[in-house]
Design a protein around this motif. Structure first.
Motif, PDB file in Angstrom:
ATOM      1  N   GLY A 334       0.789  -1.211   0.000  1.00 29.89           N
ATOM      2  CA  GLY A 334       0.000   0.000   0.000  1.00 29.89           C
ATOM      3  C   GLY A 334       0.829   1.271   0.000  1.00 29.89           C
ATOM      4  O   GLY A 334       0.385   2.315   0.480  1.00 29.89           O
ATOM      5  N   ALA A 382       3.005   5.285  -3.830  1.00 32.33           N
ATOM      6  CA  ALA A 382       2.157   4.098  -3.981  1.00 32.33           C
ATOM      7  C   ALA A 382       2.029   3.716  -5.433  1.00 32.33           C
ATOM      8  O   ALA A 382       1.908   4.571  -6.309  1.00 32.33           O
ATOM      9  CB  ALA A 382       0.771   4.368  -3.391  1.00 32.33           C
ATOM     10  N   SER A 386      -3.207   1.217  -6.044  1.00 25.56           N
ATOM     11  CA  SER A 386      -3.160   0.913  -4.631  1.00 25.56           C
ATOM     12  C   SER A 386      -3.396   2.178  -3.844  1.00 25.56           C
ATOM     13  O   SER A 386      -3.104   3.279  -4.285  1.00 25.56           O
ATOM     14  CB  SER A 386      -1.795   0.308  -4.255  1.00 25.56           C
ATOM     15  N   ALA A 388      -3.037   3.976   0.116  1.00 25.16           N
ATOM     16  CA  ALA A 388      -2.406   3.891   1.417  1.00 25.16           C
ATOM     17  C   ALA A 388      -3.335   4.428   2.467  1.00 25.16           C
ATOM     18  O   ALA A 388      -4.110   5.352   2.223  1.00 25.16           O
ATOM     19  CB  ALA A 388      -1.098   4.680   1.413  1.00 25.16           C
TER      20      ALA A 388
END
Length: 422
Positions: A334, A382, A386, A388
């Motif tokens: 992530g 990232a 994806s 975070a």
């Protein structure tokens, strides 16, 4: 050596581009010469002698065929790439066929004269089409065409001595120009190749110099870092101001040993540098009798050396305080990287965990009933698709949060430090 030590150092395309442009210019020059000879010399000679031919359409057919060869070759060379080998063979064959057909209808007194217009330009087809093949094939083609013309001359009849002398002088003059052009093209081609090779050698020398300078700078930086940490410790042990039996001195020694191992590991070409350098520190702890377990979750992610040092420094310090066992965890995913360790550390070791001033790195320490948790994390770029977590922590599922369960909740002391600049 640090990452991107030789960024921007690579093959300089300037010299190669100059060489390519030079070869392309030579091909264009050859095409221009052939076109000038075809339209400026051969065509007037053909038109002037057209009434004297017994079958003028044969000469017109040969001229048209040669004109098509020039046009097709110009189109093939327009993209700057080399000529296909089948086209070279086909073009040379058609040129010889056109010359043979046009010459077959000439009487012996017209050989290598104005009516024999094909002899002026057939050799130039060899110079143009065999430019990439080298000087040898070009000379073979010009010589072969000369032998073919001489054979047709002898089949048509034997010329007088005076006519033969004039023909020889004319053939020598025409072929000399063609051979000279082929030799000039070869010399310029060799100059282009030499210039390209010289440029690549200069680039290699510059790259080696840049790498050597960066290695020297890295070595000086390592020496300066050791001078700030290891040398004072060794000096204290040597002059007796530090006692080897003191627990604090032993832990400092273990930390410096782990840093040295990490410095050595930084020079290795490892697939996963972060894990490789962390294992170097774990090996030092294991040599002191500490049972260390390592858990890794997530695929390897590129981490800059400065960030790797900032992530592993607190963990190495915590490992140096371990007495019997430790559990290290590396979690990546992530866009986050987190390195943590849980050790059975004594109470006095809490103040020895260093903080970091590296931008974007968070260091957290949690202490409870003889256990110490040290965690360092940072956010990376990232990957596409994806996301975070917004709070800056690693994902809850499958991360290193199970290490917190090893610290009894509700009774211990905990401290957290976030040293990321705002």
């Amino acid at each position: 050596m640090t990452e991107n030590a030789v960024d921007g150092i690579g093959a300089d395309p300037l010299t190669d581009r100059i060489a390519r442009d030079m070869r392309a210019g030579l091909r264009v020059a050859g095409l221009f010469i052939l076109t000038a000879v075809h339209l400026g010399l051969a065509l007037p000679a053909l038109l002037t002698s057209l009434r004297d031919y017994d079958q003028p359409w044969v000469q017109l057919f040969a001229f048209t065929l040669l004109t098509l060869l020039i046009m097709v070759d110009a189109l093939l060379g327009a993209d700057g790439r080399g000529r296909p080998r089948p086209w070279v063979v086909l073009g040379l064959t058609c040129a010889l066929v056109a010359s043979t057909v046009a010459t077959s209808r000439l009487p012996v007194e017209d050989f290598i004269g104005t009516p024999h217009w094909t002899f002026l330009e057939i050799g130039w087809f060899g110079v143009l089409l065999l430019f990439d093949a080298g000087l040898g094939p070009t000379l073979v083609f010009i010589g072969g065409h000369l032998v073919l013309t001489l054979t047709q001359l002898l089949l048509a009849g034997v010329p007088t001595r005076q006519a033969a002398s004039g023909m020889a002088v004319s053939a020598l003059a025409i072929c000399t120009f063609q051979v000279a052009a082929a030799m000039l093209a070869r010399s310029l081609g060799e100059c282009a190749a030499a210039a390209s090779a010289t440029g690549r050698e200069q680039e290699r020398v510059r790259t080696e110099a840049a790498v050597a300078a960066q290695v020297h700078a890295d070595q000086r930086a390592r020496y300066a870092e050791l001078g700030r940490s290891v040398l004072p410790l060794l000096t204290g042990l040597a002059d007796g101001s530090l006692r080897p039996g003191d627990g604090t001195v032993r832990r400092r020694s273990a930390v410096e040993a782990a840093r040295l191992r990490r410095l050595f590991a930084e020079r290795d070409h490892a697939h996963d540098p972060l894990l490789h350098e962390l294992r170097a520190g774990i090996d030092v702890a294991e040599r002191h009798g500490v049972d260390v377990q390592l858990a890794v979750r997530g695929a390897s992610a590129p981490v800059d050396r400065r960030l790797r040092r900032a992530l592993t420094e607190p963990v190495l310090a915590a490992l140096a305080t371990a007495e019997r066992s430790a559990r290290a965890t590396v979690v990546r995913g992530g866009g986050l990287v987190r390195v943590s360790v849980v050790t059975d550390s004594p109470l006095t070791a809490l103040t020895e965990i260093p903080e970091t001033a590296e931008h974007g790195v968070r260091v957290r320490t949690v202490r409870s009933e003889g256990l110490l948790l040290v965690e360092a994390s940072c956010t990376l770029d990232a990957p596409a698709g994806s996301t975070a977590p917004a709070d800056g922590t690693a994902p809850a599922e499958g991360t290193g949060d199970d290490a917190l369960a090893a610290v009894p909740a509700g009774r211990g002391h905990s401290s957290s430090s976030d040293v990321s600049p705002s």
